[in-house]
Design an enzyme around this catalytic site. Structure first.
Site, PDB file in Angstrom:
ATOM      1  N   LYS A 270     -13.533   8.825   9.870  1.00  0.00           N
ATOM      2  CA  LYS A 270     -14.439   8.430   8.794  1.00  0.00           C
ATOM      3  C   LYS A 270     -15.887   8.328   9.277  1.00  0.00           C
ATOM      4  CE  LYS A 270     -11.194   6.416   5.569  1.00  0.00           C
ATOM      5  NZ  LYS A 270      -9.942   6.625   6.329  1.00  0.00           N
TER       6      LYS A 270
HETATM    7  C1  LIG Z   1      -8.816   7.344   5.933  1.00  0.00           C
HETATM    8  C2  LIG Z   1      -7.864   7.762   6.991  1.00  0.00           C
HETATM    9  C3  LIG Z   1      -6.903   8.781   6.789  1.00  0.00           C
HETATM   10  C4  LIG Z   1      -6.713   9.455   5.447  1.00  0.00           C
HETATM   11  O1  LIG Z   1      -7.770  10.326   5.123  1.00  0.00           O
HETATM   12  P1  LIG Z   1      -7.974  10.782   3.605  1.00  0.00           P
HETATM   13  O2  LIG Z   1      -9.228  11.575   3.605  1.00  0.00           O
HETATM   14  O3  LIG Z   1      -8.088   9.524   2.800  1.00  0.00           O
HETATM   15  O4  LIG Z   1      -6.789  11.580   3.223  1.00  0.00           O
HETATM   16  C5  LIG Z   1      -6.092   9.161   7.842  1.00  0.00           C
HETATM   17  N1  LIG Z   1      -6.190   8.538   9.041  1.00  0.00           N
HETATM   18  C6  LIG Z   1      -7.082   7.565   9.276  1.00  0.00           C
HETATM   19  C7  LIG Z   1      -7.110   6.921  10.617  1.00  0.00           C
HETATM   20  C8  LIG Z   1      -7.959   7.134   8.272  1.00  0.00           C
HETATM   21  O5  LIG Z   1      -8.823   6.148   8.515  1.00  0.00           O
END
Ligand SMILES: *Cc1c(COP(=O)(O)O)cnc(C)c1O
Length: 437
Positions: free
Chosen positions: A110
């Site tokens: 993220k």
């Molecule tokens: C947010 C997140 C995901 C999922 O990603 P999306 O874009 O919501 O599908 C997977 N792994 C981690 C560690 C995350 O923080």
């Protein structure tokens, strides 16, 4: 160059500028912004890509969306601030590689979206000459990525709301120790209370008249665009130049996967995407039945993917104009249990001496399942979305080995918590908020 416009998935005939879309986050009709068309990159780009740096690749991709709205020099700076870390591709086997997306400041993927969005919002804040206040409710990971992404960005204040006692120690430290333009409010309630308070604040016209409020959640188009960068970069670093590429994406809200679909539409030659989920499997079920049936989320070990109604599904449908067969040509879906997740962590640790966090194994398992039913002469790439030390207890219990804390996380743990306690009643919350704005 040109100017890209954006429509809402709820109204494809009214258009907003990039600036409006980024400042608003969610469209006024509650739809998600989409670019009016998906720009296609020239064939030369795909030939030259393997000689380009990550930043050069990202710049070429981003400029197709930002167009004349962000001059090249400014975009270069934005990309430079976003990509202060790499996304290496680690080859585990002839046809299995891991794309490591956890080298950012909070050690999760993220960081890509949050950093790019913070730079772009800061850029537009300077243009409108107003301070922007970002309200974000978090159950853990979003708050840390957003807070660290915006740390020190001029013209932006960030208020993080989180439920007291319901986030892990390391998560809490990642957004409560920063100070500067980041304020953490520790709400005496649940995550739902935090979300409700943010929603009420957005509906409070008194507050809106005095402050330029926006949200920073995962639906902002400025968080989606940078997530496509690393699909191009991974393709450029693939092991076998003459084999097709398959990406397996551990998914929750499906922003990460949607960014991959956009990369493909821009011309990236991807043979197949695997939508890999934990037992919150509404998208794999949709791919089997053509019916999208949201349901309450279940708690799992891969908790950042515990989503029962993925918000980016609207974008996926929109990309394919709801053509179910076309969607199924590009995406296959598989779901896995916690027991399978733990087994995969153990297997990968034993056979490859590689330690996965609890989300990566879902991507790994998705790829394995794909390979078992299809021609295996591919570059199979699964995305590892977080560093294992972020989920230390779960990982250590699974692989029976200690997981060292990287210096970045250690530094957070040593920091002093600076949060302000607030009640879950809106009036109390508002009073505290106003005192700190
Ligand atoms: C947010 C997140 C995901 C999922 O990603 P999306 O874009 O919501 O599908 C997977 N792994 C981690 C560690 C995350 O923080």
């Amino acid at each position: 160059m040109s100017v890209m416009k954006f429509y809402s998935t709820n109204n494809t005939s009214s258009f907003s500028s990039l600036k409006e879309a980024v400042l608003q986050g969610l469209a006024p009709d509650n739809g998600l912004y989409m670019p009016e068309h998906i720009p296609v990159l020239p064939p030369e780009f795909f030939k030259e890509m393997s000689d380009m740096t990550f930043a050069q690749i990202a710049f070429t991709v981003a400029q197709k969306f930002t167009g004349d709205d962000v001059p090249a020099g400014d975009l270069n700076k934005i990309i430079g601030h976003t990509l202060q870390f790499d996304a290496p591709l680690v080859h585990l086997e002839d046809n299995i590689s891991v794309l490591e997306l956890f080298h950012g400041p909070t050690m999760a993927f993220k960081d890509f979206g949050a950093r790019f969005m913070s730079q772009l919002l800061g850029y537009f804040a300077a243009q409108i000459k107003r301070e922007i206040v970002i309200l974000v409710a978090t159950s853990g990971d979003t708050g840390s990525a957003v807070a660290n992404g915006f740390l020190g960005v001029k013209g932006i204040r960030v208020i993080v709301l989180y439920p007291s006692g319901k986030v892990s120690d390391i998560q809490e430290k990642q957004f409560t120790t920063l100070g500067s333009n980041i304020t953490a409010l520790e709400v005496q309630g649940t995550f739902d209370d935090c979300q409700r308070l943010v929603k009420s604040a957005f509906l409070d016209s008194g507050l809106r008249d005095s402050y330029f409020l926006t949200s920073a959640n995962s639906i902002n188009i400025a968080r989606l665009i940078p997530q496509s960068f690393y699909y191009f970069y991974a393709y450029a670093g693939r092991k076998h130049a003459n084999r097709p590429v398959v990406f397996s994406v551990p998914s929750g809200n499906f922003g990460n996967l949607t960014a991959g679909l956009i990369a493909k539409r821009m011309g990236l030659p991807v043979k197949q995407f695997v939508a890999a989920t934990n037992v919150n499997d509404v998208v794999p079920e949709y791919l089997k039945t053509a019916n999208m049936i949201p349901r309450p989320s279940k708690h799992t070990l891969s908790n950042a993917m515990d989503v029962g109604n993925p918000s980016n599904f609207a974008r996926m449908e929109d990309l394919y104009k709801k053509d179910f067969e076309a969607i199924c040509r590009d995406i296959v879906g598989y779901a896995f249990t916690d027991a399978e997740t733990v087994n995969a962590m153990q297997f990968v640790s034993k056979h490859y001496h590689y330690v996965l966090d609890p989300h990566g194994p879902i991507g790994y398992l998705g790829l394995k399942k794909y390979l078992s039913g299809h021609n295996g002469d591919v570059n199979g790439i699964f995305l590892e979305t977080a560093h294992p030390a972020k989920f230390r207890e779960v990982v250590e219990a699974a692989i029976h080995q200690p997981v060292a804390l990287p210096p970045v996380l250690e530094k957070f743990l040593k920091g002093k918590k600076l949060s302000i306690a607030v009640s879950k009643e809106y009036d109390d919350f508002k009073k505290t908020l106003l005192q700190h704005l």
